[in-house]
Design a protein around this motif. Sequence first.
Motif, PDB file in Angstrom:
ATOM      1  N   MET A 122       0.838  -1.177   0.000  1.00 50.47           N
ATOM      2  CA  MET A 122       0.000   0.000   0.000  1.00 50.47           C
ATOM      3  C   MET A 122       0.888   1.247   0.000  1.00 50.47           C
ATOM      4  N   PRO A 123       0.666   2.175  -0.917  1.00 47.46           N
ATOM      5  CA  PRO A 123       1.499   3.379  -0.959  1.00 47.46           C
ATOM      6  C   PRO A 123       1.218   4.293   0.232  1.00 47.46           C
ATOM      7  N   ILE A 124       2.246   4.993   0.642  1.00 44.87           N
ATOM      8  CA  ILE A 124       2.152   5.960   1.731  1.00 44.87           C
ATOM      9  C   ILE A 124       1.613   7.269   1.174  1.00 44.87           C
ATOM     10  N   THR A 125       0.740   7.924   1.918  1.00 51.45           N
ATOM     11  CA  THR A 125       0.287   9.246   1.513  1.00 51.45           C
ATOM     12  C   THR A 125       1.472  10.194   1.581  1.00 51.45           C
ATOM     13  N   PRO A 126       1.770  10.907   0.498  1.00 53.02           N
ATOM     14  CA  PRO A 126       2.934  11.797   0.489  1.00 53.02           C
ATOM     15  C   PRO A 126       2.895  12.834   1.612  1.00 53.02           C
ATOM     16  N   ASP A 127       4.046  13.049   2.221  1.00 56.04           N
ATOM     17  CA  ASP A 127       4.203  14.067   3.259  1.00 56.04           C
ATOM     18  C   ASP A 127       4.469  15.386   2.555  1.00 56.04           C
ATOM     19  N   THR A 128       3.541  16.306   2.661  1.00 55.34           N
ATOM     20  CA  THR A 128       3.687  17.607   2.002  1.00 55.34           C
ATOM     21  C   THR A 128       4.015  18.711   3.003  1.00 55.34           C
ATOM     22  N   LYS A 129       4.303  18.335   4.237  1.00 51.88           N
ATOM     23  CA  LYS A 129       4.614  19.316   5.273  1.00 51.88           C
ATOM     24  C   LYS A 129       5.935  20.020   4.960  1.00 51.88           C
ATOM     25  N   ASP A 130       5.986  21.314   5.216  1.00 48.62           N
ATOM     26  CA  ASP A 130       7.229  22.068   5.078  1.00 48.62           C
ATOM     27  C   ASP A 130       7.992  21.939   6.391  1.00 48.62           C
ATOM     28  N   TRP A 131       8.988  21.081   6.403  1.00 51.13           N
ATOM     29  CA  TRP A 131       9.719  20.763   7.623  1.00 51.13           C
ATOM     30  C   TRP A 131      10.715  21.841   8.049  1.00 51.13           C
ATOM     31  N   THR A 132      10.773  22.967   7.335  1.00 44.88           N
ATOM     32  CA  THR A 132      11.711  24.019   7.736  1.00 44.88           C
ATOM     33  C   THR A 132      11.338  24.636   9.083  1.00 44.88           C
ATOM     34  N   TRP A 133      10.148  24.358   9.593  1.00 42.17           N
ATOM     35  CA  TRP A 133       9.767  24.835  10.926  1.00 42.17           C
ATOM     36  C   TRP A 133      10.760  24.336  11.976  1.00 42.17           C
ATOM     37  N   ILE A 134      11.441  23.233  11.681  1.00 38.18           N
ATOM     38  CA  ILE A 134      12.389  22.660  12.643  1.00 38.18           C
ATOM     39  C   ILE A 134      13.516  23.643  12.972  1.00 38.18           C
ATOM     40  N   LEU A 135      13.761  24.592  12.111  1.00 37.08           N
ATOM     41  CA  LEU A 135      14.814  25.579  12.377  1.00 37.08           C
ATOM     42  C   LEU A 135      14.408  26.572  13.468  1.00 37.08           C
ATOM     43  N   HIS A 136      13.118  26.614  13.794  1.00 40.84           N
ATOM     44  CA  HIS A 136      12.609  27.634  14.718  1.00 40.84           C
ATOM     45  C   HIS A 136      11.997  27.100  16.006  1.00 40.84           C
ATOM     46  N   ARG A 137      11.731  25.796  16.041  1.00 39.76           N
ATOM     47  CA  ARG A 137      11.154  25.232  17.267  1.00 39.76           C
ATOM     48  C   ARG A 137      11.531  23.758  17.419  1.00 39.76           C
ATOM     49  N   GLU A 145       8.185  15.239  18.383  1.00 37.63           N
ATOM     50  CA  GLU A 145       8.246  13.791  18.176  1.00 37.63           C
ATOM     51  C   GLU A 145       9.592  13.188  18.561  1.00 37.63           C
ATOM     52  N   CYS A 146      10.694  13.859  18.201  1.00 35.60           N
ATOM     53  CA  CYS A 146      12.015  13.264  18.456  1.00 35.60           C
ATOM     54  C   CYS A 146      12.858  14.067  19.444  1.00 35.60           C
ATOM     55  N   GLY A 147      12.417  15.277  19.788  1.00 38.99           N
ATOM     56  CA  GLY A 147      13.128  16.093  20.763  1.00 38.99           C
ATOM     57  C   GLY A 147      14.241  16.961  20.202  1.00 38.99           C
ATOM     58  N   PHE A 148      14.497  16.883  18.886  1.00 41.37           N
ATOM     59  CA  PHE A 148      15.570  17.686  18.290  1.00 41.37           C
ATOM     60  C   PHE A 148      15.242  19.163  18.386  1.00 41.37           C
ATOM     61  N   GLU A 149      16.267  19.948  18.725  1.00 40.26           N
ATOM     62  CA  GLU A 149      16.112  21.393  18.825  1.00 40.26           C
ATOM     63  C   GLU A 149      17.258  22.063  18.057  1.00 40.26           C
ATOM     64  N   ALA A 150      16.943  22.549  16.865  1.00 38.37           N
ATOM     65  CA  ALA A 150      17.960  23.118  15.975  1.00 38.37           C
ATOM     66  C   ALA A 150      18.702  24.284  16.609  1.00 38.37           C
ATOM     67  N   ALA A 151      18.009  25.083  17.395  1.00 40.55           N
ATOM     68  CA  ALA A 151      18.648  26.253  18.008  1.00 40.55           C
ATOM     69  C   ALA A 151      19.771  25.862  18.960  1.00 40.55           C
ATOM     70  N   LEU A 152      19.714  24.651  19.499  1.00 37.51           N
ATOM     71  CA  LEU A 152      20.733  24.189  20.441  1.00 37.51           C
ATOM     72  C   LEU A 152      21.832  23.375  19.769  1.00 37.51           C
ATOM     73  N   PHE A 153      21.645  23.063  18.497  1.00 36.19           N
ATOM     74  CA  PHE A 153      22.601  22.219  17.797  1.00 36.19           C
ATOM     75  C   PHE A 153      23.795  23.061  17.347  1.00 36.19           C
ATOM     76  N   VAL A 154      24.978  22.589  17.632  1.00 28.08           N
ATOM     77  CA  VAL A 154      26.212  23.280  17.248  1.00 28.08           C
ATOM     78  C   VAL A 154      26.612  22.804  15.850  1.00 28.08           C
ATOM     79  N   ARG A 155      26.618  23.739  14.912  1.00 31.17           N
ATOM     80  CA  ARG A 155      26.844  23.370  13.512  1.00 31.17           C
ATOM     81  C   ARG A 155      28.145  22.611  13.292  1.00 31.17           C
ATOM     82  N   GLU A 156      29.160  22.918  14.045  1.00 28.40           N
ATOM     83  CA  GLU A 156      30.442  22.229  13.885  1.00 28.40           C
ATOM     84  C   GLU A 156      30.370  20.765  14.326  1.00 28.40           C
TER      85      GLU A 156
END
Length: 181
Positions: free
Chosen positions: A1-16, A20-31
């Motif tokens: 059975m095919p999965i319904t395509p995810d059309t969500k714009d996940w760029t919100w992760i950069l701001h909050r 679901e997984c607890g990742f927080e981009a603002a706290l992530f050290v790019r290096e």
Amino acid sequence: MPITPDTKDWTWILHRKCDECGFEAALFVREDVADALRANAAQWRELLAHSEVRQRPTDDRWSGLEYACHVRDVFRLYDHRLQLMLEQEDPSFPNWDQNQAAIDDDYVGADPARVAEEIEDAGAALADRFDSVAGDQWNRTGTRSDGVRFTVDSFSRYLIHDPIHHVNDVKKGYKRLATGP
């Protein structure tokens, strides 16, 4: 059975924080992105050895194998995009349809052991490329086909959420398979 395509714009992760997984981009050290990529890639071998690797936990969620193939392809795609950002002025990235990629590349029929190797290789290549980023290169830009503009910095934070989130998806899926609906 095919999965319904995810059309969500996940760029919100950069701001909050991702609930679901607890990742927080603002706290992530790019290096730290290269080390995080290598650590994530190393987790997939065990996840792909699971007896239910081909089983979808629900009709609307990918199997562990399908998620792994997606992560492998994300690593490959983002390595290419990062290379473009480092070598060109504000490159444009063509659209990538992840759901079509799953069909075209037969994620369901893939060999889990081979996918584990491919994730490690693609993760290492992408990590190596991030290791080469220095100074003002973190401010170089690239633009996605929908108009979203990234710097290498925001690109690193956006990228790393995906494989972290999908490890979480797979672990939750295996628990659901073990306990039932």
